[in-house]
Structures are given as structure tokens and as C-alpha cells.
Design a protein around this motif. Structure first.
Motif, short mmCIF file in Angstrom:
data_model
loop_
_atom_site.label_atom_id
_atom_site.label_comp_id
_atom_site.label_asym_id
_atom_site.label_seq_id
_atom_site.Cartn_x
_atom_site.Cartn_y
_atom_site.Cartn_z
N GLU A 190 0.84 -1.19 0.00
CA GLU A 190 0.00 0.00 0.00
C GLU A 190 0.87 1.24 0.00
OE1 GLU A 190 -4.08 -1.23 2.36
OE2 GLU A 190 -2.42 -0.46 3.55
N ASP A 191 0.60 2.15 -0.92
CA ASP A 191 1.18 3.48 -0.86
C ASP A 191 0.30 4.42 -1.66
OD1 ASP A 191 2.22 3.84 -3.68
OD2 ASP A 191 3.44 2.11 -3.11
N VAL A 192 0.48 5.71 -1.44
CA VAL A 192 -0.41 6.71 -2.03
C VAL A 192 -0.36 6.66 -3.55
CG1 VAL A 192 -0.87 9.17 -2.24
CG2 VAL A 192 -0.27 8.19 -0.01
N CYS A 193 0.81 6.41 -4.13
CA CYS A 193 0.95 6.43 -5.59
C CYS A 193 0.29 5.23 -6.25
CB CYS A 193 2.42 6.51 -5.97
SG CYS A 193 3.22 8.06 -5.53
N SER A 194 0.62 4.01 -5.79
CA SER A 194 0.11 2.81 -6.45
C SER A 194 -1.17 2.29 -5.82
CB SER A 194 1.17 1.71 -6.44
OG SER A 194 1.52 1.36 -5.11
N GLY A 195 -1.56 2.81 -4.66
CA GLY A 195 -2.79 2.39 -4.01
C GLY A 195 -2.61 1.15 -3.18
N SER A 196 -3.72 0.44 -2.98
CA SER A 196 -3.73 -0.74 -2.13
C SER A 196 -4.04 -1.97 -2.99
CB SER A 196 -4.80 -0.59 -1.05
OG SER A 196 -4.90 -1.76 -0.27
N PHE A 197 -3.13 -2.95 -2.96
CA PHE A 197 -3.37 -4.20 -3.67
C PHE A 197 -4.04 -5.18 -2.71
CE2 PHE A 197 -0.28 -2.24 -6.39
CZ PHE A 197 -0.61 -2.68 -7.67
N VAL A 198 -5.23 -5.62 -3.08
CA VAL A 198 -6.04 -6.47 -2.21
C VAL A 198 -6.42 -7.73 -2.98
CG1 VAL A 198 -8.03 -6.57 -0.69
CG2 VAL A 198 -7.03 -4.34 -1.27
N THR A 199 -6.16 -8.88 -2.37
CA THR A 199 -6.46 -10.17 -3.00
C THR A 199 -7.54 -10.88 -2.21
OG1 THR A 199 -4.21 -10.38 -3.87
CG2 THR A 199 -5.53 -12.39 -3.73
N ALA A 200 -8.57 -11.36 -2.91
CA ALA A 200 -9.66 -12.08 -2.26
C ALA A 200 -9.85 -13.43 -2.92
CB ALA A 200 -10.95 -11.27 -2.33
N ALA A 201 -10.15 -14.43 -2.11
CA ALA A 201 -10.42 -15.78 -2.62
C ALA A 201 -11.68 -15.76 -3.48
CB ALA A 201 -10.58 -16.75 -1.47
N ALA A 202 -11.74 -16.67 -4.44
CA ALA A 202 -12.86 -16.69 -5.38
C ALA A 202 -14.20 -16.87 -4.69
CB ALA A 202 -12.64 -17.81 -6.40
N GLY A 203 -14.24 -17.64 -3.62
CA GLY A 203 -15.51 -17.91 -2.95
C GLY A 203 -15.93 -16.85 -1.95
N TYR A 235 -11.19 -21.71 -17.64
CA TYR A 235 -10.47 -21.17 -16.48
C TYR A 235 -11.34 -21.21 -15.22
CZ TYR A 235 -7.36 -19.34 -20.09
OH TYR A 235 -6.51 -19.23 -21.16
N VAL A 236 -10.77 -21.73 -14.15
CA VAL A 236 -11.41 -21.71 -12.83
C VAL A 236 -10.73 -20.62 -12.01
CG1 VAL A 236 -11.87 -23.02 -10.73
CG2 VAL A 236 -11.90 -24.17 -12.97
N VAL A 237 -11.48 -19.62 -11.62
CA VAL A 237 -10.90 -18.52 -10.85
C VAL A 237 -10.57 -18.99 -9.44
CG1 VAL A 237 -11.28 -16.20 -9.91
CG2 VAL A 237 -12.14 -16.79 -12.20
N LEU A 238 -9.33 -18.74 -9.01
CA LEU A 238 -8.88 -19.12 -7.66
C LEU A 238 -8.88 -17.92 -6.72
CD1 LEU A 238 -5.87 -21.42 -8.64
CD2 LEU A 238 -8.25 -22.08 -8.18
N ASP A 239 -8.33 -16.79 -7.19
CA ASP A 239 -8.43 -15.55 -6.42
C ASP A 239 -8.29 -14.37 -7.37
OD1 ASP A 239 -5.61 -14.88 -6.71
OD2 ASP A 239 -5.15 -16.16 -5.01
N VAL A 240 -8.66 -13.21 -6.86
CA VAL A 240 -8.70 -11.99 -7.67
C VAL A 240 -7.97 -10.89 -6.91
CG1 VAL A 240 -10.16 -10.32 -8.88
CG2 VAL A 240 -10.96 -12.68 -8.55
N THR A 241 -7.11 -10.16 -7.61
CA THR A 241 -6.39 -9.04 -7.00
C THR A 241 -6.87 -7.72 -7.60
OG1 THR A 241 -4.42 -10.38 -6.55
CG2 THR A 241 -4.12 -7.98 -6.60
N PHE A 242 -7.19 -6.78 -6.72
CA PHE A 242 -7.64 -5.45 -7.11
C PHE A 242 -6.61 -4.41 -6.70
CE2 PHE A 242 -11.33 -8.09 -6.39
CZ PHE A 242 -12.16 -7.79 -7.45
N GLN A 243 -6.52 -3.35 -7.47
CA GLN A 243 -5.69 -2.21 -7.13
C GLN A 243 -6.61 -1.04 -6.81
OE1 GLN A 243 -2.98 -0.95 -10.21
NE2 GLN A 243 -1.83 0.39 -8.85
N LEU A 244 -6.82 -0.80 -5.52
CA LEU A 244 -7.76 0.21 -5.07
C LEU A 244 -7.03 1.50 -4.71
CD1 LEU A 244 -10.00 -2.08 -2.84
CD2 LEU A 244 -10.31 -1.48 -5.25
#
Length: 359
Positions: free
Chosen positions: A77-90, A183-192
């Protein structure tokens, strides 16, 4: 494994029995269940929230894997690139939105209340109230059923479009002629965005009015989420077991995307929004499926007192009034799609995935 009716696993509360149901609570269990079904030549259906499925009354002649993985992980997490958050598919989507909003992150707050799982959101490129998953998606980890390995797909690899993606379109026949997702989604990463709880610019007029701001202005992520939940609730778009208007798959039809010439046949009052260009560089126009349905003569509650009707709160939702069969919903959907086509020359198409049935 056990025989379970798909009606018990979907928000429509419709669908006949599956041959077997396996619950996967970990990523290893998920990959193993998929690989086992593929090795056995068994048709496979993945179900998480079950909010975007309409399953045939005859059921599903194979294995259903319930994606019950969970967990949210915050990375750099930083102000320039934001917050990278990963959540499980379920992981439940609304629970995920609530978690990141509580942390003050912006980018998904206007998509609060959408039923279903995190893993489904990049498949459909889910969107609402001026936000789309594509705006904050960074990458998706998947199990590739053809190459039989875990693959990470960057956002640029996903070919995201209006309610579509590479994940949705990549289908293969791994068990006879039954086409299934590669493709079976396992997890998803967002850049918030890290903005101290300040929201993204409010892009949707109805939401802006509810917040008392102008389009393009900002509020707080908490206020935006609360306003969206209230708006969705007023339209029967927040799950409530006691409200049959929510016994649905949400919006049943996608908004048509037309060429300028195709849109030219619409009445002057029909909504028109720029929608980019097609492969030939021609400008595209998106119109409102709800407007077309309403103006073609299908009012809220159309179909009553039958077992399947339009929602009493929103013309874009087809609902199960408690005694419906999938065949009833399909008949209603055909009636509405045919009526819109007769009135305007535009064929509206389903958004939910149809399993073992068709329009």
C-alpha cells in the motif's frame, strides 16, 4: 458427495438435481475437485453465490463444485500505487466491499450489494452505478483446465468488455459435447485507491442525486456504499429471503450495445450512451434494456398472478414468486424478448448463465 437440488444453491431458487455436489473450502480442494471431474470425463458446474445462474428443471448431469474458499489479503500500500487487495474466489462480494470500504479504500464502493462471489466478478466484468470491476482489477489467478496448471492472468490479458471477458468466452468441451469454462478462478487481485475514505468520482446521476452531489464530485466511500445499498434495496436488488422480488438473478437482460444505424430505429426518447467503437472503428451506442422492456408494454409485476413475473420494483428482473419452475422463467423471458424485438427491432439477451436450457 450427495445429490442436491440446484434450487438450493441459486438465488433464483430454481433448478433440478445435480448428480453429485462437492464443496471446496480451500484452493487445493477446489483444484483437486475440478481435476478429478475432468479426469473422469464428468460434466462440471462451478457454483459459488449462485446469483447468475438459471438451471434447467431437469438438473445437471454431472458434478457441481461449490466454491466456498474465503479470505481477503492486503498487500503493498502506498499513495501512488494504491492498495493491492487479493480475495479468494468464494469470498462473498458484498462482504469484500464492506471490508475494503471500512479500510477507506476507493474503487468498488458503488458496486455494494451485488450478490455473488468475488470470483464471478471478473468473469462478467460486473458493474453498477458507474463503476466496473475492470477499473480496479489487477490480475486473476486461475486453474487452466486445458494446460492443467495454475496461471495468473493480468488485467490486460482478460479482454474485458461490457459484461464479458476472456474468462467468460473461453469454453472447451472437456466432457463430451458439454462446453465448460476453461479457467477456474482461484483468487482476484484489485488495485484500489488510498484516499483516506474519499470515494471515486460519482459517475451515475441517480447515485449523485441520492448523495446530494453533482456527477463527477466525490463523497465518502461509506456514504456511497450506504446510498447504493438503499437504492438497490428499493429495487429488490439486495437479497432478502422474505422478498420474492429478490428471488431472481438480478438484471436478467443486458443493455443492448448497437451501431449508430441500429440505434437510429429507436424512439427519440430512448436512452443513448456512448459505448466505444466496434472492431471496424464504428461508434457504438448503449441503450437501456429496462427502458425498452417498459416501453414495449411490460410493466413491473408483469405476469402476475403467475409463478414467474417481472419484479414489482424493477422491470429488468425476472422473479420466482415461490412456485415457479425454470420453464416458467424461460417462457416469460421469451415473451419479453420477443415483445421488445417486435416493438423496436432490438433483440435483448440474457445476462445469467443458462445451464441445460436456452432461450
Amino acid at each position: 458427495m450427495s445429490a442436491v437440488a440446484l434450487a438450493d444453491l441459486t438465488t433464483f431458487r430454481l433448478g433440478g438435481p445435480a448428480r453429485a455436489v462437492v464443496e471446496a473450502r480451500t484452493e487445493t480442494e477446489l483444484v483437486d475437485a475440478v481435476a478429478h471431474a475432468d479426469a473422469a470425463g464428468e460434466p462440471l458446474l462451478l457454483v459459488a453465490g449462485g446469483s447468475n445462474l438459471l438451471v434447467a428443471d431437469e438438473g445437471f448431469p454431472g458434478t457441481v463444485v461449490r466454491v466456498a474458499t474465503s479470505g481477503v489479503r492486503f498487500g503493498s500500500e502506498d499513495v501512488c500505487s494504491g492498495s493491492f487487495v487479493t480475495a479468494a474466489a468464494g469470498e462473498d462480494w458484498e462482504a469484500f466491499v464492506a471490508t475494503v470500504v471500512a479500510r477507506g479504500c476507493a474503487g468498488v464502493e458503488a458496486m455494494a450489494g451485488i450478490p455473488g462471489s468475488v470470483g464471478a466478478t471478473p468473469v462478467q466484468n460486473v458493474g453498477a452505478y458507474g463503476q466496473e470491476v475492470s477499473q480496479t482489477l489487477a490480475s486473476v489467478r486461475t486453474y487452466d483446465r486445458v494446460d492443467r496448471r495454475v496461471r495468473t492472468l493480468a488485467v490486460g490479458d482478460l479482454d474485458l468488455g461490457y459484461r464479458t471477458s476472456l474468462l467468460k468466452r473461453s469454453r472447451v468441451a472437456l466432457a463430451g459435447t458439454h462446453a465448460e469454462s476453461r479457467y477456474v478462478v482461484l483468487d482476484v487481485t484489485f488495485q484500489l485507491v488510498l484516499a483516506g475514505g474519499v470515494s471515486s468520482p460519482v459517475a451515475y446521476p441517480e447515485l449523485a442525486r441520492a448523495l446530494g452531489v453533482a456527477v463527477g464530485e466525490r463523497s465518502t466511500v461509506a456514504e456511497v456504499r450506504a446510498a447504493v445499498l438503499a437504492l438497490r434495496g428499493s429495487k429488490g436488488m439486495v437479497l432478502d429471503a422474505a422478498d420474492h422480488d429478490t428471488w431472481s438473478a438480478g438484471s436478467f437482460f443486458t443493455n443492448p450495445v448497437l451501431t449508430v444505424d441500429e440505434a437510429g430505429v429507436l424512439p427519440a426518447g430512448a436512452p443513448r450512451f456512448p459505448a466505444g467503437t466496434d472492431a471496424a472503428g464504428r461508434p457504438l451506442v448503449k441503450t437501456s434494456a429496462a427502458w425498452l422492456i417498459d416501453h414495449a408494454g411490460f410493466a413491473k409485476g408483469h405476469g402476475a398472478p403467475g409463478p414467474a413475473t417481472l419484479s414489482t420494483k424493477h422491470t429488468l428482473a425476472l422473479t420466482n414468486r415461490g412456485g415457479a419452475r425454470t420453464a416458467d422463467v424461460l417462457a416469460l423471458a421469451r415473451e419479453i424478448a420477443d415483445g421488445v424485438e417486435r416493438a423496436y427491432g432490438v433483440r435483448i439477451v440474457n445476462e445469467p448463465v443458462l445451464v441445460g436450457c436456452s432461450l
